[in-house]
Design an enzyme around this catalytic site. Structure first.
Site, PDB file in Angstrom:
ATOM      1  N   LEU A   7       0.846  -1.190   0.000  1.00 14.42           N
ATOM      2  CA  LEU A   7       0.000   0.000   0.000  1.00 14.42           C
ATOM      3  C   LEU A   7       0.885   1.246   0.000  1.00 14.42           C
ATOM      4  CD1 LEU A   7      -2.755  -1.051   2.574  1.00 14.42           C
ATOM      5  CD2 LEU A   7      -2.491  -1.686   0.163  1.00 14.42           C
ATOM      6  N   ALA A   9      -0.375   4.461  -1.626  1.00 16.37           N
ATOM      7  CA  ALA A   9      -1.126   5.505  -2.325  1.00 16.37           C
ATOM      8  C   ALA A   9      -1.332   6.757  -1.492  1.00 16.37           C
ATOM      9  CB  ALA A   9      -2.479   4.957  -2.769  1.00 16.37           C
ATOM     10  N   ARG A  14       1.830  14.476   6.917  1.00 18.22           N
ATOM     11  CA  ARG A  14       2.694  14.892   8.032  1.00 18.22           C
ATOM     12  C   ARG A  14       4.170  15.000   7.639  1.00 18.22           C
ATOM     13  NH1 ARG A  14       0.569  10.494  12.136  1.00 18.22           N
ATOM     14  NH2 ARG A  14      -0.277   9.620  10.198  1.00 18.22           N
ATOM     15  N   ARG A 331      36.684   8.758  -9.604  1.00 20.29           N
ATOM     16  CA  ARG A 331      35.361   8.753 -10.239  1.00 20.29           C
ATOM     17  C   ARG A 331      35.117   7.436 -10.973  1.00 20.29           C
ATOM     18  NH1 ARG A 331      35.615  13.932 -13.630  1.00 20.29           N
ATOM     19  NH2 ARG A 331      33.694  13.050 -14.447  1.00 20.29           N
ATOM     20  N   ALA A 378      53.568  16.811 -10.007  1.00 27.52           N
ATOM     21  CA  ALA A 378      52.481  17.649  -9.491  1.00 27.52           C
ATOM     22  C   ALA A 378      51.863  18.488 -10.593  1.00 27.52           C
ATOM     23  CB  ALA A 378      53.012  18.559  -8.390  1.00 27.52           C
ATOM     24  N   ASN A 384      41.456  15.844 -21.915  1.00 27.11           N
ATOM     25  CA  ASN A 384      40.780  14.735 -22.597  1.00 27.11           C
ATOM     26  C   ASN A 384      39.567  15.178 -23.388  1.00 27.11           C
ATOM     27  OD1 ASN A 384      39.554  15.434 -20.167  1.00 27.11           O
ATOM     28  ND2 ASN A 384      38.645  13.417 -19.899  1.00 27.11           N
ATOM     29  N   SER A 403      56.425  17.955 -13.662  1.00 25.50           N
ATOM     30  CA  SER A 403      55.325  18.711 -13.065  1.00 25.50           C
ATOM     31  C   SER A 403      54.690  19.659 -14.065  1.00 25.50           C
ATOM     32  CB  SER A 403      55.850  19.537 -11.889  1.00 25.50           C
ATOM     33  OG  SER A 403      56.314  18.672 -10.891  1.00 25.50           O
TER      34      SER A 403
HETATM   35  C1  UD1 Z   1      -2.129   2.018   9.568  1.00 26.96           C
HETATM   36  C2  UD1 Z   1      -3.135   1.035  10.208  1.00 26.96           C
HETATM   37  C3  UD1 Z   1      -2.827   0.951  11.700  1.00 26.96           C
HETATM   38  C4  UD1 Z   1      -1.393   0.510  11.906  1.00 26.96           C
HETATM   39  C5  UD1 Z   1      -0.419   1.413  11.144  1.00 26.96           C
HETATM   40  C6  UD1 Z   1       0.956   0.799  11.182  1.00 26.96           C
HETATM   41  C7  UD1 Z   1      -5.255   1.148   9.004  1.00 26.96           C
HETATM   42  C8  UD1 Z   1      -6.611   1.722   8.967  1.00 26.96           C
HETATM   43  N1  UD1 Z   1      -4.468   1.524  10.000  1.00 26.96           N
HETATM   44  O1  UD1 Z   1      -2.365   3.280  10.151  1.00 26.96           O
HETATM   45  O2  UD1 Z   1      -3.722   0.013  12.320  1.00 26.96           O
HETATM   46  O3  UD1 Z   1      -1.108   0.499  13.292  1.00 26.96           O
HETATM   47  O4  UD1 Z   1      -0.797   1.542   9.781  1.00 26.96           O
HETATM   48  O5  UD1 Z   1       1.933   1.634  10.619  1.00 26.96           O
HETATM   49  O6  UD1 Z   1      -4.942   0.333   8.149  1.00 26.96           O
HETATM   50  N2  UD1 Z   1      -2.585   4.029   2.041  1.00 26.96           N
HETATM   51  C9  UD1 Z   1      -3.076   3.837   0.766  1.00 26.96           C
HETATM   52  N3  UD1 Z   1      -4.327   4.311   0.467  1.00 26.96           N
HETATM   53  C10 UD1 Z   1      -5.080   4.950   1.382  1.00 26.96           C
HETATM   54  C11 UD1 Z   1      -4.576   5.141   2.685  1.00 26.96           C
HETATM   55  C12 UD1 Z   1      -3.310   4.662   2.991  1.00 26.96           C
HETATM   56  O7  UD1 Z   1      -2.422   3.245  -0.095  1.00 26.96           O
HETATM   57  O8  UD1 Z   1      -6.207   5.340   1.029  1.00 26.96           O
HETATM   58  C13 UD1 Z   1      -1.220   3.540   2.346  1.00 26.96           C
HETATM   59  C14 UD1 Z   1      -0.298   4.649   2.744  1.00 26.96           C
HETATM   60  O9  UD1 Z   1       0.431   5.134   1.610  1.00 26.96           O
HETATM   61  C15 UD1 Z   1       0.643   3.971   3.723  1.00 26.96           C
HETATM   62  C16 UD1 Z   1      -0.178   2.850   4.311  1.00 26.96           C
HETATM   63  O10 UD1 Z   1      -1.282   2.656   3.450  1.00 26.96           O
HETATM   64  O11 UD1 Z   1       1.777   3.433   3.073  1.00 26.96           O
HETATM   65  C17 UD1 Z   1      -0.673   3.159   5.718  1.00 26.96           C
HETATM   66  O12 UD1 Z   1      -1.469   4.328   5.681  1.00 26.96           O
HETATM   67  P1  UD1 Z   1      -1.429   5.405   6.835  1.00 26.96           P
HETATM   68  O13 UD1 Z   1      -2.400   6.458   6.498  1.00 26.96           O
HETATM   69  O14 UD1 Z   1      -0.040   5.792   7.123  1.00 26.96           O
HETATM   70  O15 UD1 Z   1      -2.035   4.531   8.034  1.00 26.96           O
HETATM   71  P2  UD1 Z   1      -1.725   4.672   9.580  1.00 26.96           P
HETATM   72  O16 UD1 Z   1      -2.575   5.771  10.143  1.00 26.96           O
HETATM   73  O17 UD1 Z   1      -0.301   4.714   9.824  1.00 26.96           O
END
Ligand code: UD1
Ligand code: CA
Length: 472
Positions: A7, A9, A14, A331, A378, A384, A403
């Site tokens: 995941l 997306a 933050r 390099r 030196a 080149n 040198s």
């Molecule tokens: C999530 C878990 C939480 C866990 C924590 C661990 C859920 C609801 N919560 O919370 O239980 O303790 O991870 O780190 O699953 N993402 C998507 N699509 C979205 C939302 C998120 O691809 O719509 C991806 C984000 O890019 C990220 C990951 O999912 O890589 C986690 O999403 P994030 O929003 O960071 O979840 P947490 O609040 O950390």
């Protein structure tokens, strides 16, 4: 066999950064590359699907060179459950289980995933961990020891917030059940999202037993949501790297002042002074010593070589017992044979330097094939580049280059040739002979520096020796 879904997306608000969260670098590479490197070491992976959404094209492009990946687009991003749903059409239905990894939990190791698959059997399992400060994570709810649900921080009651066992986000699910469970998810929660974590409650309802495993080391499951967490995890990872090195017998003068952003492999009795950065694949042979504040990237340093302080080495090879630096820059495709000395303020690029040759001070050697036993004075420069093309310089064994010589490539200096200091070599220099290009020195008897008529004895500042009017 299993599917892997990563995941990736989410936006990562933050981070306060334009760079998508999963591309933020950890240990020298984008976080998601760390995850993919772990996936590459797992057995029995059928398909690997990366869910992208926020700045999807940037993420896809960053991973473009990796083979065997599929991408699923999640737009808009409605939560982790919705993200997995978006990947469903791309999963291999024949693969019994689907492993979910998070792009922002970068350091999970293959052994830990292996543990998870073992406890899952052909069922389901969650990787959990116990944290002193669980704030921000989903909490694991258990009844009589069995996992019954996960509640997110923002939805948790005060009582639930006291639970210190948390969801790492990494879980193994039965592929055949996913479509059903995911379609049942509701977004009636504090964040208005479709939580993947709600699948746990549905699985329990359907009588599916949920096992859990713990990682060997806690950094494996740290999630990165901010630059503060990123910096913290980098520090933990670097401490771990330093510890692996010292455990293996490397002398690291200060483990807190070493950075390994890639893979560093060391022979016996290697010494690394403070402030060094190793990037990509670096190999240090037996007895190598690296002085303080060196940056070494994708390089092989052979046994007994000494790299003095402040060297920058990138894509180069250094032979046995060679001495490099201080302040040398090697390099890409600089290949130094054994016993070569490349001294201070020397830059070498795309050149082969033969055994025992010495380039001790202030030189640029590029596109050069140099024999053995050559002495470069030196300030020697290989010219080149004519602004469009690059040309090679060839220097035979035991040549002696005076040198401040410029070698205008393409040009060849024969074996045993000597070039006088200050030579601008535009044609080949024959073997064994002295070649020099130098205006004969002369002295003009009785010459006087011009003086200003109005300024008494003081010589005009900036006056040129032979200039008529002392132009400035
Ligand atoms: C999530 C878990 C939480 C866990 C924590 C661990 C859920 C609801 N919560 O919370 O239980 O303790 O991870 O780190 O699953 N993402 C998507 N699509 C979205 C939302 C998120 O691809 O719509 C991806 C984000 O890019 C990220 C990951 O999912 O890589 C986690 O999403 P994030 O929003 O960071 O979840 P947490 O609040 O950390
Ligand atoms: Ca997260």
């Amino acid at each position: 066999m299993m599917n892997v879904v990563i995941l990736a997306a989410g936006q990562g608000k933050r981070m306060h950064s334009d760079l998508p969260k999963v591309l933020q670098p950890l240990a020298g590479k984008p976080m998601i590359e760390c995850v993919l490197d772990t996936v590459a070491r797992l057995p029995d992976v059928s398909r690997t699907v990366v869910v992208i959404g926020h700045r999807a094209e940037v993420v896809r492009e960053a991973l473009g060179s990796r083979s065997g990946l599929e991408f699923a687009l999640q737009s808009p991003q409605l939560g982790t459950g919705h993200a997995l749903q978006c990947a469903l059409p791309q999963l291999d239905p024949e693969a019994g289980q689907t492993l979910v990894l998070l792009g922002d939990v970068p350091l999970v190791q293959p052994e830990t995933i292996d543990r998870l698959t073992r406890v899952a059997g052909d069922g389901m399992a969650i990787l959990t961990t116990v944290l002193r400060n669980p704030t921000g994570y989903g909490r694991i709810l258990r009844q009589r020891g069995r996992i019954v649900a996960i509640v997110e921080q923002k939805d948790a009651t005060e009582g639930q917030k006291q639970i210190r066992e948390v969801n790492t986000g990494i879980m193994l699910l039965p592929t055949a059940r996913l479509a059903g469970w995911l379609s049942e998810l509701k977004s009636a929660n504090a964040q208005g999202e479709y939580y993947l974590t709600d699948v746990i409650g549905l699985a329990v309802r359907d009588g599916v037993r949920i096992n859990s495993a713990r990682p060997r080391r806690s950094f494996e499951v740290e999630g990165v949501n901010s630059k503060t967490q990123l910096a913290r995890l980098e520090g933990i990872w670097q401490d771990h790297q330093a510890e692996l090195l010292t455990e293996a017998g490397v002398t690291v003068l200060d483990p807190s002042r070493l950075d390994v952003r890639g893979r560093l492999s060391c022979g016996r009795d290697v010494t690394i002074d403070v402030g060094c950065i190793f990037e990509g694949e670096v190999e240090l042979g037996d007895g190598v010593s690296v002085g303080p504040y060196c940056v070494i990237r994708n390089a092989r340093i052979a046994r007994g070589a000494r790299i003095e302080a402040f060297c920058h080495i990138d894509g180069a090879e250094v032979g046995d017992n060679a001495r490099v630096g201080p302040y040398a820059r090697l390099r890409p495709q600089a290949v130094l044979a054994e016993d070569v000395h490349a001294g201070n303020f020397v830059e070498i690029k795309k050149s082969n330097i033969g055994r025992g040759s010495k380039i001790n001070h202030l030189s640029y050697i590029g596109d050069t094939d140099m024999g053995s036993g050559v002495n470069i004075g030196a300030g020697t420069i290989t010219c080149n580049y004519d602004g469009v093309h690059k040309f090679r310089t060839t220097i035979g064994d035991n040549a002696f280059i005076g040198s401040d010589t410029q070698l205008i490539a393409p040009v060849t200096v024969g074996a045993g040739a000597t070039l006088g200091a200050g030579t601008t070599l535009a044609k080949d220099a024959p073997a064994g002979e002295l070649t020099l290009s130098r205006a004969p020195q002369r002295t003009i008897q009785g010459w006087r520096r011009p003086v200003r008529e109005d300024a008494g004895q003081k010589p005009a500042p900036g006056a040129q020796a032979a200039g008529k009017d002392g132009a400035r």
